[in-house]
Write an enzyme that holds these catalytic residues in place. Structure first.
Site, PDB file in Angstrom:
ATOM      1  N   ASP A 159     -20.229   2.999 -17.930  1.00 45.72           N
ATOM      2  CA  ASP A 159     -20.627   3.564 -19.224  1.00 45.72           C
ATOM      3  C   ASP A 159     -20.707   5.096 -19.173  1.00 45.72           C
ATOM      4  OD1 ASP A 159     -20.979   0.920 -19.896  1.00 45.72           O
ATOM      5  OD2 ASP A 159     -23.064   1.139 -20.529  1.00 45.72           O
ATOM      6  N   HIS A 168     -22.322   3.707 -14.082  1.00 45.94           N
ATOM      7  CA  HIS A 168     -22.041   4.842 -14.968  1.00 45.94           C
ATOM      8  C   HIS A 168     -21.026   5.798 -14.332  1.00 45.94           C
ATOM      9  CE1 HIS A 168     -25.830   3.277 -16.555  1.00 45.94           C
ATOM     10  NE2 HIS A 168     -25.507   3.847 -17.701  1.00 45.94           N
TER      11      HIS A 168
HETATM   12 ZN   LIG Z   1     -24.861   4.772 -22.145  1.00 44.65          ZN
END
Ligand SMILES: [Zn+2]
Length: 243
Positions: A54, A198
């Site tokens: 993400d 991430h």
């Molecule tokens: Zn996010």
């Protein structure tokens, strides 16, 4: 609060928020289906897990793509629209490398604190940005911090987006060592797990060097546990012959 509820909302604790009780549970709990359908794990009849990233693209995405290529595995990148505008070449490389992409909003707001119209704009603008830059229009969406509202689901439905949450978080948004990030993922992963990591920072300030360093450890550790890394498509779609 029960232990089970603590586990369910634990993954979203990073974002805090003033909501309480049922509203908090319905919007923040990673796995709840109260406000709309959300996939949070894949099929468990195959020894596979899916990696998702993400908040990118970012400069670290390039290093993550290198490692995924070396390991010969695919992943899914839930991109932030404004970051796609900043790093269009990286976004195009994600697609060129054969990875899947998803919509992670335009500027990473918490939808609980946005009006319905703004929520729709966040999703629609990102669909257009990703499509214009990469040539691919996402069919998956992951709301920032996993926070879902009725307005979010209305917008996702209107745009033909399926919501994908996660099963296991590497908690790499905290300041953890690569070994800690990898250890958590390897320990908690099971057949069908969707792993959250991430490749960028929502504010574009922090680097993801720890995630980059953790990634080879994660792939290696999963393999040692007999878990293959497969694409999200393979993990959440049941073959027609088995439907
Ligand atoms: Zn996010």
């Amino acid at each position: 609060m029960t232990a089970a509820l603590q586990i369910l909302i634990g993954g979203a604790a990073l974002c805090g928020g003033a909501a309480t009780g049922a509203v908090y549970y319905a919007t923040y709990a990673v796995r709840t289906q109260w406000l709309g359908p959300a996939v949070w794990r894949g099929r468990g009849d195959v020894s596979s897990v899916a990696l998702t990233f993400d908040d990118g693209p970012s400069p670290d995405t390039e290093r993550i793509l290198d490692i995924l290529e070396q390991c010969g595995v695919g992943a899914t990148f839930f991109m932030v629209g404004r970051h796609v505008e900043r790093h269009p070449e990286t976004a195009r490389r994600v697609v060129a490398c054969g990875h899947d992409i998803g919509n992670h909003s335009y500027s990473h707001p918490i939808y609980l604190y946005r009006r319905a119209r703004e929520t729709y704009r966040q999703l629609a603008r990102t669909q257009d940005v990703i499509s214009d830059v990469t040539g691919v229009r996402p069919t998956w969406s992951r709301p920032p911090c996993g926070v879902r509202t009725r307005a979010y689901f209305d917008a996702a439905r209107a745009l033909g987006l399926c919501t994908v949450q996660w099963t296991v978080s590497g908690l790499d948004w905290k300041r953890r060592s690569p070994q800690s990030i990898a250890g958590r993922v390897i320990e908690h992963a099971a057949p069908g797990s969707i792993v959250l990591l991430h490749d960028g920072d929502s504010a574009g300030k922090r680097d993801r060097s720890r995630t980059v360093a953790a990634l080879p450890l994660i792939v290696d550790g999963l393999t040692r546990r007999g878990l293959h890394v497969s694409s999200l498509t393979q993990l959440i779609h049941t073959p027609a012959s088995e439907a």
